[in-house]
Design an enzyme around this catalytic site. Structure first.
Site, short mmCIF file in Angstrom:
data_model
loop_
_atom_site.label_atom_id
_atom_site.label_comp_id
_atom_site.label_asym_id
_atom_site.label_seq_id
_atom_site.Cartn_x
_atom_site.Cartn_y
_atom_site.Cartn_z
N LYS A 111 1.27 36.37 43.48
CA LYS A 111 1.22 37.58 42.63
C LYS A 111 0.76 37.22 41.22
O LYS A 111 -0.12 37.88 40.66
CB LYS A 111 2.62 38.21 42.57
N ASN A 112 1.36 36.17 40.66
CA ASN A 112 1.08 35.87 39.25
C ASN A 112 -0.31 35.29 39.03
O ASN A 112 -0.80 35.25 37.91
CB ASN A 112 2.15 34.94 38.67
N ARG B 38 4.69 45.08 33.23
CA ARG B 38 4.45 44.35 32.00
C ARG B 38 3.14 43.57 32.04
O ARG B 38 2.46 43.42 31.04
CB ARG B 38 5.63 43.40 31.79
N CYS C 278 12.22 44.40 29.12
CA CYS C 278 12.66 44.52 30.50
C CYS C 278 13.99 43.82 30.60
O CYS C 278 14.45 43.22 29.64
CB CYS C 278 11.63 43.92 31.45
N ARG D 68 10.39 41.06 25.57
CA ARG D 68 9.21 40.28 25.95
C ARG D 68 8.06 40.60 25.00
O ARG D 68 7.24 41.46 25.28
CB ARG D 68 8.87 40.51 27.42
N PRO D 69 8.01 39.90 23.89
CA PRO D 69 7.00 40.20 22.88
C PRO D 69 5.60 39.76 23.31
O PRO D 69 5.45 39.00 24.29
CB PRO D 69 7.47 39.37 21.68
N ILE D 70 4.59 40.23 22.57
CA ILE D 70 3.22 39.75 22.85
C ILE D 70 2.59 39.17 21.57
O ILE D 70 1.38 39.10 21.45
CB ILE D 70 2.31 40.84 23.47
N ASP D 71 3.47 38.75 20.64
CA ASP D 71 2.95 38.21 19.38
C ASP D 71 2.01 37.03 19.58
O ASP D 71 1.02 36.88 18.85
CB ASP D 71 4.12 37.79 18.47
N LEU D 72 2.26 36.21 20.59
CA LEU D 72 1.41 35.03 20.79
C LEU D 72 0.03 35.43 21.32
O LEU D 72 -0.98 34.82 20.97
CB LEU D 72 2.08 34.02 21.73
N ASP E 4 11.49 31.44 37.35
CA ASP E 4 11.43 32.43 38.43
C ASP E 4 12.21 31.98 39.68
O ASP E 4 12.30 32.74 40.65
CB ASP E 4 9.96 32.71 38.81
N ARG F 239 8.03 44.56 44.23
CA ARG F 239 7.03 44.20 43.22
C ARG F 239 6.46 42.82 43.49
O ARG F 239 5.32 42.53 43.11
CB ARG F 239 7.68 44.18 41.83
C1 UD1 Z 1 4.85 34.85 33.35
C2 UD1 Z 1 5.17 35.24 34.76
C3 UD1 Z 1 6.68 35.33 34.97
C4 UD1 Z 1 7.34 34.03 34.54
C5 UD1 Z 1 6.92 33.65 33.13
C6 UD1 Z 1 7.42 32.28 32.71
C7 UD1 Z 1 3.27 36.64 35.36
C8 UD1 Z 1 2.77 37.99 35.71
N1 UD1 Z 1 4.56 36.55 35.04
O1 UD1 Z 1 5.32 35.88 32.49
O2 UD1 Z 1 6.93 35.57 36.35
O3 UD1 Z 1 8.75 34.19 34.55
O4 UD1 Z 1 5.48 33.62 33.05
O5 UD1 Z 1 7.00 31.31 33.60
O6 UD1 Z 1 2.56 35.67 35.41
N2 UD1 Z 1 6.84 34.88 24.47
C9 UD1 Z 1 6.78 35.14 23.13
N3 UD1 Z 1 5.68 35.77 22.63
C10 UD1 Z 1 4.62 36.12 23.42
C11 UD1 Z 1 4.68 35.84 24.79
C12 UD1 Z 1 5.82 35.22 25.29
O7 UD1 Z 1 7.72 34.83 22.38
O8 UD1 Z 1 3.63 36.67 22.88
C13 UD1 Z 1 8.05 34.21 25.05
C14 UD1 Z 1 8.73 35.03 26.14
O9 UD1 Z 1 9.64 35.97 25.59
C15 UD1 Z 1 9.41 33.94 26.95
C16 UD1 Z 1 8.43 32.77 26.86
O10 UD1 Z 1 7.60 33.04 25.72
O11 UD1 Z 1 10.64 33.56 26.34
C17 UD1 Z 1 7.54 32.61 28.08
O12 UD1 Z 1 6.96 33.85 28.41
P1 UD1 Z 1 5.53 33.99 29.09
O13 UD1 Z 1 5.09 32.66 29.62
O14 UD1 Z 1 4.61 34.69 28.18
O15 UD1 Z 1 5.85 34.95 30.30
P2 UD1 Z 1 4.81 35.92 30.98
O16 UD1 Z 1 3.46 35.34 30.86
O17 UD1 Z 1 5.03 37.30 30.51
#
Ligand code: UD1
Length: 422
Positions: free
Chosen positions: A22-23, A91, A115, A120-124, A306, A398
Protein backbone atom coordinates in the site's frame (compact mmCIF):
# COMPACT_ATOMS: atom_id res chain seq x y z
CA UNK A 1 -20.37 -0.63 9.46
CA UNK A 2 -18.93 -4.09 8.81
CA UNK A 3 -17.59 -6.19 11.69
CA UNK A 4 -15.11 -9.02 11.81
CA UNK A 5 -15.90 -11.92 14.11
CA UNK A 6 -13.01 -14.11 15.21
CA UNK A 7 -13.61 -17.35 17.08
CA UNK A 8 -10.33 -18.01 18.87
CA UNK A 9 -8.39 -21.22 19.22
CA UNK A 10 -8.10 -22.53 15.66
CA UNK A 11 -4.47 -23.28 14.64
CA UNK A 12 -3.25 -21.71 11.39
CA UNK A 13 -1.44 -23.67 8.72
CA UNK A 14 -0.86 -23.58 4.96
CA UNK A 15 0.28 -20.74 2.76
CA UNK A 16 -0.75 -17.18 2.02
CA UNK A 17 0.21 -14.79 -0.79
CA UNK A 18 1.25 -11.30 0.25
CA UNK A 19 -0.23 -8.39 -1.72
CA UNK A 20 1.51 -5.37 -3.23
CA UNK A 21 2.58 -2.66 -0.82
CA UNK A 22 0.00 0.00 0.00
CA UNK A 23 2.65 2.50 1.05
CA UNK A 24 4.56 1.99 -2.20
CA UNK A 25 1.52 2.01 -4.43
CA UNK A 26 0.08 5.30 -3.10
CA UNK A 27 3.01 7.58 -4.04
CA UNK A 28 3.67 5.60 -7.23
CA UNK A 29 0.09 6.21 -8.38
CA UNK A 30 0.51 9.90 -7.52
CA UNK A 31 3.79 9.99 -9.47
CA UNK A 32 1.91 9.13 -12.67
CA UNK A 33 0.72 12.78 -12.56
CA UNK A 34 4.26 13.81 -13.53
CA UNK A 35 3.73 12.80 -17.17
CA UNK A 36 1.13 13.16 -19.93
CA UNK A 37 1.92 9.59 -21.01
CA UNK A 38 0.32 6.33 -19.96
CA UNK A 39 1.65 4.60 -16.84
CA UNK A 40 0.93 0.96 -16.11
CA UNK A 41 1.25 -0.19 -12.53
CA UNK A 42 0.97 -3.83 -11.50
CA UNK A 43 0.48 -5.51 -8.11
CA UNK A 44 -1.66 -2.65 -6.82
CA UNK A 45 -3.59 -3.97 -3.81
CA UNK A 46 -7.36 -3.70 -3.67
CA UNK A 47 -7.75 -1.44 -0.63
CA UNK A 48 -9.88 1.52 0.27
CA UNK A 49 -6.85 3.83 0.52
CA UNK A 50 -5.99 2.92 -3.07
CA UNK A 51 -9.58 3.67 -4.17
CA UNK A 52 -9.32 7.10 -2.53
CA UNK A 53 -6.05 7.82 -4.36
CA UNK A 54 -7.58 6.75 -7.69
CA UNK A 55 -10.58 9.01 -6.96
CA UNK A 56 -8.23 11.93 -6.36
CA UNK A 57 -6.35 11.24 -9.61
CA UNK A 58 -9.65 11.04 -11.53
CA UNK A 59 -10.84 14.24 -9.89
CA UNK A 60 -7.64 15.96 -11.03
CA UNK A 61 -8.48 14.90 -14.59
CA UNK A 62 -6.46 11.72 -15.07
CA UNK A 63 -7.98 8.82 -16.98
CA UNK A 64 -7.85 5.79 -14.67
CA UNK A 65 -8.52 2.16 -15.61
CA UNK A 66 -8.26 -0.76 -13.28
CA UNK A 67 -8.33 -4.47 -14.03
CA UNK A 68 -7.61 -6.70 -11.03
CA UNK A 69 -4.17 -5.74 -9.75
CA UNK A 70 -3.20 -3.52 -12.69
CA UNK A 71 -3.92 0.19 -12.86
CA UNK A 72 -3.46 2.24 -16.02
CA UNK A 73 -3.29 6.00 -15.60
CA UNK A 74 -3.04 8.69 -18.20
CA UNK A 75 -2.86 12.23 -16.85
CA UNK A 76 -2.84 14.08 -20.15
CA UNK A 77 -4.45 17.28 -18.89
CA UNK A 78 -4.86 17.84 -15.19
CA UNK A 79 -5.99 20.47 -12.74
CA UNK A 80 -3.96 21.31 -9.65
CA UNK A 81 -6.66 21.54 -6.99
CA UNK A 82 -7.65 18.64 -4.71
CA UNK A 83 -10.58 19.64 -2.47
CA UNK A 84 -11.37 18.59 1.09
CA UNK A 85 -14.28 16.26 0.25
CA UNK A 86 -11.96 13.81 -1.45
CA UNK A 87 -8.70 14.47 0.39
CA UNK A 88 -10.01 14.23 3.96
CA UNK A 89 -10.48 10.46 3.76
CA UNK A 90 -6.79 9.72 3.60
CA UNK A 91 -3.72 11.45 4.94
CA UNK A 92 -1.52 10.07 2.17
CA UNK A 93 -3.40 12.25 -0.35
CA UNK A 94 -0.78 14.85 0.55
CA UNK A 95 1.59 13.03 -1.80
CA UNK A 96 -0.06 14.55 -4.88
CA UNK A 97 1.50 17.90 -3.89
CA UNK A 98 5.00 16.99 -5.11
CA UNK A 99 3.98 15.76 -8.59
CA UNK A 100 1.61 18.71 -9.16
CA UNK A 101 4.26 21.20 -8.11
CA UNK A 102 6.83 19.47 -10.31
CA UNK A 103 4.66 19.36 -13.41
CA UNK A 104 2.58 22.55 -13.14
CA UNK A 105 4.57 24.62 -10.66
CA UNK A 106 1.49 24.89 -8.45
CA UNK A 107 -0.86 22.84 -6.32
CA UNK A 108 -3.65 23.45 -3.86
CA UNK A 109 -4.51 20.47 -1.69
CA UNK A 110 -6.70 20.44 1.37
CA UNK A 111 -4.67 19.78 4.50
CA UNK A 112 -5.13 16.33 5.93
CA UNK A 113 -6.34 16.49 9.52
CA UNK A 114 -4.67 14.83 12.50
CA UNK A 115 -5.36 11.19 13.12
CA UNK A 116 -5.56 8.89 16.07
CA UNK A 117 -1.87 8.04 15.91
CA UNK A 118 -1.06 11.64 16.70
CA UNK A 119 -0.60 15.04 15.24
CA UNK A 120 0.77 14.53 11.74
CA UNK A 121 2.32 17.75 10.49
CA UNK A 122 3.64 18.39 6.98
CA UNK A 123 6.19 21.06 7.92
CA UNK A 124 9.05 18.95 6.55
CA UNK A 125 7.33 18.52 3.17
CA UNK A 126 6.98 22.31 3.01
CA UNK A 127 10.60 22.80 4.08
CA UNK A 128 11.59 20.71 1.06
CA UNK A 129 9.33 22.58 -1.37
CA UNK A 130 10.65 25.93 -0.11
CA UNK A 131 14.19 24.73 -0.71
CA UNK A 132 13.12 24.14 -4.33
CA UNK A 133 12.17 27.83 -4.50
CA UNK A 134 8.42 27.29 -4.07
CA UNK A 135 6.25 29.50 -1.90
CA UNK A 136 4.00 27.62 0.52
CA UNK A 137 0.93 28.98 2.27
CA UNK A 138 -1.63 27.42 4.51
CA UNK A 139 -4.97 29.19 4.09
CA UNK A 140 -8.53 28.17 4.90
CA UNK A 141 -7.58 24.56 5.47
CA UNK A 142 -5.67 24.28 2.20
CA UNK A 143 -1.99 24.11 1.53
CA UNK A 144 -0.98 26.06 -1.53
CA UNK A 145 2.44 25.67 -3.11
CA UNK A 146 3.63 27.53 -6.19
CA UNK A 147 6.80 28.60 -7.94
CA UNK A 148 7.71 30.56 -11.06
CA UNK A 149 10.77 28.41 -11.36
CA UNK A 150 11.58 25.26 -9.43
CA UNK A 151 15.30 25.20 -8.69
CA UNK A 152 17.25 22.34 -7.16
CA UNK A 153 19.18 22.86 -3.92
CA UNK A 154 20.28 20.96 -0.83
CA UNK A 155 17.74 20.38 1.92
CA UNK A 156 17.85 18.44 5.18
CA UNK A 157 14.48 16.74 5.72
CA UNK A 158 15.28 15.16 9.07
CA UNK A 159 12.76 16.26 11.72
CA UNK A 160 12.59 15.89 15.51
CA UNK A 161 11.07 12.45 15.05
CA UNK A 162 13.57 11.38 12.38
CA UNK A 163 13.13 11.27 8.61
CA UNK A 164 9.79 11.57 6.84
CA UNK A 165 8.69 8.94 4.33
CA UNK A 166 5.99 10.83 2.41
CA UNK A 167 7.96 14.08 2.79
CA UNK A 168 10.96 12.45 1.10
CA UNK A 169 8.63 11.07 -1.62
CA UNK A 170 7.03 14.45 -2.20
CA UNK A 171 10.27 16.42 -2.49
CA UNK A 172 11.90 13.73 -4.64
CA UNK A 173 8.92 13.80 -7.04
CA UNK A 174 8.90 17.61 -7.34
CA UNK A 175 12.69 17.69 -7.80
CA UNK A 176 12.60 15.34 -10.81
CA UNK A 177 11.29 18.26 -12.91
CA UNK A 178 13.20 21.12 -11.19
CA UNK A 179 16.10 22.97 -12.77
CA UNK A 180 19.45 21.63 -11.60
CA UNK A 181 20.41 19.26 -8.81
CA UNK A 182 18.55 18.63 -5.55
CA UNK A 183 20.21 16.84 -2.65
CA UNK A 184 17.92 15.51 0.10
CA UNK A 185 19.90 15.00 3.30
CA UNK A 186 18.24 13.11 6.15
CA UNK A 187 16.10 11.28 3.59
CA UNK A 188 13.90 8.33 4.58
CA UNK A 189 15.47 5.06 3.47
CA UNK A 190 12.32 2.89 3.54
CA UNK A 191 11.93 0.28 0.76
CA UNK A 192 8.80 2.16 -0.37
CA UNK A 193 10.93 5.26 -1.09
CA UNK A 194 13.30 3.08 -3.13
CA UNK A 195 10.36 1.56 -5.04
CA UNK A 196 9.07 5.03 -5.91
CA UNK A 197 12.60 6.05 -7.03
CA UNK A 198 12.75 2.96 -9.30
CA UNK A 199 9.45 3.94 -10.89
CA UNK A 200 10.59 7.56 -11.38
CA UNK A 201 13.86 6.36 -12.94
CA UNK A 202 11.83 4.24 -15.38
CA UNK A 203 9.94 7.45 -16.22
CA UNK A 204 13.24 9.13 -17.13
CA UNK A 205 14.17 10.75 -13.80
CA UNK A 206 17.80 10.94 -12.71
CA UNK A 207 17.99 9.80 -9.11
CA UNK A 208 20.83 8.36 -7.07
CA UNK A 209 21.09 7.22 -3.48
CA UNK A 210 17.48 6.12 -2.81
CA UNK A 211 17.64 3.71 0.13
CA UNK A 212 20.36 5.80 1.82
CA UNK A 213 20.06 8.96 3.91
CA UNK A 214 21.17 11.16 0.98
CA UNK A 215 19.25 11.21 -2.29
CA UNK A 216 20.48 13.20 -5.28
CA UNK A 217 18.06 14.18 -8.04
CA UNK A 218 19.14 15.85 -11.24
CA UNK A 219 16.14 17.59 -12.74
CA UNK A 220 15.06 16.73 -16.30
CA UNK A 221 12.80 18.62 -18.73
CA UNK A 222 10.08 16.00 -18.83
CA UNK A 223 9.20 12.47 -17.80
CA UNK A 224 7.56 9.77 -19.89
CA UNK A 225 5.24 6.84 -19.28
CA UNK A 226 6.50 3.68 -17.55
CA UNK A 227 5.42 0.24 -16.40
CA UNK A 228 6.16 -1.03 -12.91
CA UNK A 229 5.27 -3.74 -10.39
CA UNK A 230 4.85 -2.62 -6.80
CA UNK A 231 6.98 -4.42 -4.17
CA UNK A 232 5.35 -6.85 -1.72
CA UNK A 233 3.83 -5.27 1.38
CA UNK A 234 6.33 -5.77 4.20
CA UNK A 235 3.80 -4.72 6.85
CA UNK A 236 1.13 -7.14 5.64
CA UNK A 237 3.86 -9.81 5.57
CA UNK A 238 4.98 -8.87 9.10
CA UNK A 239 1.38 -9.07 10.30
CA UNK A 240 1.00 -12.61 8.88
CA UNK A 241 4.37 -13.58 10.43
CA UNK A 242 3.03 -12.53 13.82
CA UNK A 243 -0.29 -14.30 13.19
CA UNK A 244 1.64 -17.47 12.37
CA UNK A 245 3.91 -17.09 15.40
CA UNK A 246 0.91 -16.60 17.67
CA UNK A 247 -1.52 -19.13 16.29
CA UNK A 248 0.26 -21.14 13.64
CA UNK A 249 1.69 -24.60 13.37
CA UNK A 250 3.46 -24.11 10.06
CA UNK A 251 2.60 -21.19 7.79
CA UNK A 252 4.33 -20.13 4.56
CA UNK A 253 4.21 -16.58 3.23
CA UNK A 254 4.60 -16.31 -0.55
CA UNK A 255 5.62 -13.24 -2.61
CA UNK A 256 7.53 -11.51 0.15
CA UNK A 257 10.83 -9.69 0.03
CA UNK A 258 12.66 -11.03 3.10
CA UNK A 259 15.38 -8.37 2.79
CA UNK A 260 12.76 -5.78 3.75
CA UNK A 261 11.72 -7.75 6.83
CA UNK A 262 15.05 -8.16 8.62
CA UNK A 263 14.14 -6.23 11.78
CA UNK A 264 10.86 -8.13 12.18
CA UNK A 265 12.50 -11.49 11.45
CA UNK A 266 15.27 -10.73 13.99
CA UNK A 267 12.70 -9.89 16.65
CA UNK A 268 10.73 -13.06 16.00
CA UNK A 269 13.96 -15.08 16.15
CA UNK A 270 14.84 -13.39 19.46
CA UNK A 271 11.35 -14.29 20.67
CA UNK A 272 12.22 -17.93 20.00
CA UNK A 273 10.44 -18.65 16.70
CA UNK A 274 11.98 -20.86 14.05
CA UNK A 275 11.72 -19.64 10.47
CA UNK A 276 12.94 -20.86 7.08
CA UNK A 277 13.75 -17.67 5.23
CA UNK A 278 14.21 -17.58 1.48
CA UNK A 279 14.39 -14.47 -0.66
CA UNK A 280 10.72 -14.44 -1.61
CA UNK A 281 9.17 -16.94 0.77
CA UNK A 282 9.20 -17.45 4.54
CA UNK A 283 7.92 -20.38 6.57
CA UNK A 284 7.20 -19.78 10.25
CA UNK A 285 6.90 -22.53 12.82
CA UNK A 286 4.52 -21.09 15.37
CA UNK A 287 4.28 -22.18 18.96
CA UNK A 288 2.28 -19.39 20.55
CA UNK A 289 4.67 -18.91 23.47
CA UNK A 290 7.27 -16.28 22.70
CA UNK A 291 10.13 -15.14 24.88
CA UNK A 292 9.75 -11.55 26.12
CA UNK A 293 11.40 -8.80 24.09
CA UNK A 294 12.60 -5.21 24.27
CA UNK A 295 11.37 -3.50 21.08
CA UNK A 296 12.13 0.00 19.89
CA UNK A 297 10.47 1.33 16.75
CA UNK A 298 12.77 3.28 14.48
CA UNK A 299 12.98 4.44 10.89
CA UNK A 300 14.04 1.75 8.41
CA UNK A 301 16.08 -0.44 8.76
CA UNK A 302 14.94 -0.35 12.40
CA UNK A 303 11.84 -2.07 13.72
CA UNK A 304 8.80 -0.55 11.91
CA UNK A 305 6.26 1.48 13.87
CA UNK A 306 3.62 -0.11 11.63
CA UNK A 307 4.34 -3.48 13.34
CA UNK A 308 4.34 -2.27 16.96
CA UNK A 309 0.65 -2.94 17.71
CA UNK A 310 0.77 -6.47 16.30
CA UNK A 311 3.88 -7.23 18.39
CA UNK A 312 2.09 -6.00 21.53
CA UNK A 313 -0.57 -8.65 20.87
CA UNK A 314 2.13 -11.32 20.45
CA UNK A 315 4.09 -10.23 23.53
CA UNK A 316 1.00 -10.40 25.73
CA UNK A 317 1.51 -14.17 25.40
CA UNK A 318 5.22 -14.08 26.31
CA UNK A 319 6.36 -15.52 29.60
CA UNK A 320 7.82 -12.43 31.30
CA UNK A 321 7.99 -8.67 30.89
CA UNK A 322 8.39 -7.06 27.45
CA UNK A 323 8.73 -3.42 26.50
CA UNK A 324 7.74 -1.75 23.25
CA UNK A 325 8.95 1.83 22.83
CA UNK A 326 7.75 4.16 20.07
CA UNK A 327 10.22 6.69 18.72
CA UNK A 328 8.41 7.40 15.44
CA UNK A 329 4.85 8.13 16.63
CA UNK A 330 5.14 8.45 20.43
CA UNK A 331 1.34 8.47 20.91
CA UNK A 332 0.62 5.38 18.85
CA UNK A 333 -0.87 3.17 21.58
CA UNK A 334 -4.60 3.18 20.88
CA UNK A 335 -4.59 -0.61 20.73
CA UNK A 336 -3.44 -0.90 24.35
CA UNK A 337 -6.77 -0.15 26.00
CA UNK A 338 -8.59 -2.60 23.68
CA UNK A 339 -6.00 -5.35 24.23
CA UNK A 340 -6.42 -4.78 27.98
CA UNK A 341 -10.15 -5.33 27.60
CA UNK A 342 -9.26 -8.72 26.15
CA UNK A 343 -7.19 -9.53 29.24
CA UNK A 344 -3.69 -8.33 28.31
CA UNK A 345 -1.63 -6.81 31.12
CA UNK A 346 -0.14 -3.67 29.55
CA UNK A 347 0.88 -0.46 31.25
CA UNK A 348 1.87 2.70 29.42
CA UNK A 349 4.84 4.69 30.60
CA UNK A 350 5.21 7.64 28.23
CA UNK A 351 6.06 6.20 24.83
CA UNK A 352 6.73 2.71 26.23
CA UNK A 353 4.23 -0.11 26.62
CA UNK A 354 5.21 -2.50 29.40
CA UNK A 355 3.65 -5.86 28.66
CA UNK A 356 3.48 -8.52 31.35
CA UNK A 357 2.73 -12.02 30.22
CA UNK A 358 1.63 -14.58 29.65
CA UNK A 359 -2.01 -13.54 29.60
CA UNK A 360 -4.82 -15.82 28.51
CA UNK A 361 -6.79 -13.49 26.31
CA UNK A 362 -10.55 -13.67 26.17
CA UNK A 363 -12.78 -12.60 23.31
CA UNK A 364 -14.63 -9.29 23.66
CA UNK A 365 -16.28 -6.69 21.49
CA UNK A 366 -13.46 -4.28 20.59
CA UNK A 367 -13.15 -1.15 18.53
CA UNK A 368 -10.62 -0.70 15.74
CA UNK A 369 -9.05 2.75 16.09
CA UNK A 370 -6.50 2.81 13.30
CA UNK A 371 -5.20 0.50 10.66
CA UNK A 372 -2.45 -1.41 12.48
CA UNK A 373 -4.26 -1.33 15.84
CA UNK A 374 -7.17 -3.16 14.18
CA UNK A 375 -4.83 -5.82 12.85
CA UNK A 376 -3.49 -6.33 16.39
CA UNK A 377 -7.03 -6.93 17.66
CA UNK A 378 -7.74 -9.52 14.95
CA UNK A 379 -4.47 -11.29 15.83
CA UNK A 380 -5.33 -11.26 19.53
CA UNK A 381 -8.74 -12.72 18.62
CA UNK A 382 -7.05 -15.70 16.96
CA UNK A 383 -5.75 -16.94 20.33
CA UNK A 384 -8.43 -15.56 22.65
CA UNK A 385 -10.98 -17.78 24.33
CA UNK A 386 -14.35 -17.34 22.69
CA UNK A 387 -15.56 -14.67 20.30
CA UNK A 388 -13.85 -11.38 19.46
CA UNK A 389 -15.98 -8.87 17.63
CA UNK A 390 -13.86 -6.23 15.90
CA UNK A 391 -15.95 -3.18 15.07
CA UNK A 392 -15.16 -0.33 12.66
CA UNK A 393 -13.25 -2.61 10.31
CA UNK A 394 -13.11 0.07 7.64
CA UNK A 395 -9.77 0.87 9.27
CA UNK A 396 -8.48 -2.59 8.46
CA UNK A 397 -9.83 -2.42 4.90
CA UNK A 398 -7.66 0.65 4.34
CA UNK A 399 -4.53 -1.44 4.45
CA UNK A 400 -5.15 -5.20 4.37
CA UNK A 401 -6.46 -6.87 1.24
CA UNK A 402 -9.07 -9.48 2.28
CA UNK A 403 -7.45 -10.16 5.66
CA UNK A 404 -10.49 -12.18 6.75
CA UNK A 405 -10.38 -14.39 3.65
CA UNK A 406 -6.62 -14.84 3.88
CA UNK A 407 -6.78 -15.86 7.55
CA UNK A 408 -9.75 -18.14 6.84
CA UNK A 409 -7.64 -19.75 4.09
CA UNK A 410 -5.08 -20.59 6.79
CA UNK A 411 -7.77 -22.23 8.92
CA UNK A 412 -8.89 -19.38 11.18
CA UNK A 413 -12.53 -19.29 12.16
CA UNK A 414 -13.22 -15.74 11.07
CA UNK A 415 -16.11 -14.08 9.32
CA UNK A 416 -17.12 -10.66 8.13
CA UNK A 417 -20.58 -9.45 8.99
CA UNK A 418 -21.73 -6.96 6.38
CA UNK A 419 -23.59 -3.91 7.53
CA UNK A 420 -26.83 -3.87 5.57
CA UNK A 421 -28.21 -0.76 7.25
CA UNK A 422 -27.33 1.46 4.27
C1 UD1 B 1 4.52 6.73 6.40
C2 UD1 B 1 3.64 5.53 6.26
C3 UD1 B 1 3.14 5.06 7.63
C4 UD1 B 1 4.31 4.85 8.57
C5 UD1 B 1 5.20 6.08 8.61
C6 UD1 B 1 6.47 5.88 9.41
C7 UD1 B 1 2.62 5.87 4.08
C8 UD1 B 1 1.39 6.14 3.30
N1 UD1 B 1 2.50 5.87 5.41
O1 UD1 B 1 3.72 7.80 6.92
O2 UD1 B 1 2.43 3.84 7.45
O3 UD1 B 1 3.83 4.61 9.88
O4 UD1 B 1 5.60 6.44 7.27
O5 UD1 B 1 7.19 4.80 8.92
O6 UD1 B 1 3.67 5.63 3.54
N2 UD1 B 1 6.76 14.42 10.73
C9 UD1 B 1 6.95 15.76 11.00
N3 UD1 B 1 6.78 16.66 9.99
C10 UD1 B 1 6.47 16.29 8.71
C11 UD1 B 1 6.28 14.92 8.44
C12 UD1 B 1 6.43 14.01 9.47
O7 UD1 B 1 7.24 16.13 12.14
O8 UD1 B 1 6.37 17.17 7.84
C13 UD1 B 1 6.91 13.40 11.82
C14 UD1 B 1 5.65 12.57 12.04
O9 UD1 B 1 4.75 13.22 12.91
C15 UD1 B 1 6.25 11.30 12.63
C16 UD1 B 1 7.59 11.17 11.90
O10 UD1 B 1 7.88 12.48 11.39
O11 UD1 B 1 6.49 11.47 14.02
C17 UD1 B 1 7.57 10.18 10.75
O12 UD1 B 1 6.46 10.44 9.91
P1 UD1 B 1 6.46 10.17 8.35
O13 UD1 B 1 7.63 9.30 7.99
O14 UD1 B 1 6.32 11.44 7.62
O15 UD1 B 1 5.13 9.34 8.17
P2 UD1 B 1 4.27 9.28 6.85
O16 UD1 B 1 5.17 9.46 5.69
O17 UD1 B 1 3.09 10.17 6.98
Amino acid sequence: MDKILVHGGRPLSGSVRISGSKNSALPILAASLLTRDRCVIHCVPDLSDIHYMLQILSHLGAHVERASGTVIIQAEKISTVAPYEIVRKMRASVCVLGPLLGRHREAKVSLPGGCVIGDRPIDLHLRGFRALNAACRVEAGDVKVFADELRGSTVDLEGKQGPTVLGTDNVMMAATLAEGVTVIEGAAAEPEVVDLAHFLIKMGAKIEGAGTRRITIEGVKELHGAEHSVIPDRIEAGTFLVAAALAGTEVTLRRVNSDHLKAVLNSLTDAGFRMDVQRDQITVHGNGSPRPLELITEPYPGFPTDMQAQMCALLSRANGVSRATETVFPQRFMHVSELKRMGADIELDGATAIIRGPSQLSGAPVMASDLRASAALVLAGLVANGLTEVNRVYHIDRGYESIDEKLAGLGAHIERVKDRSH
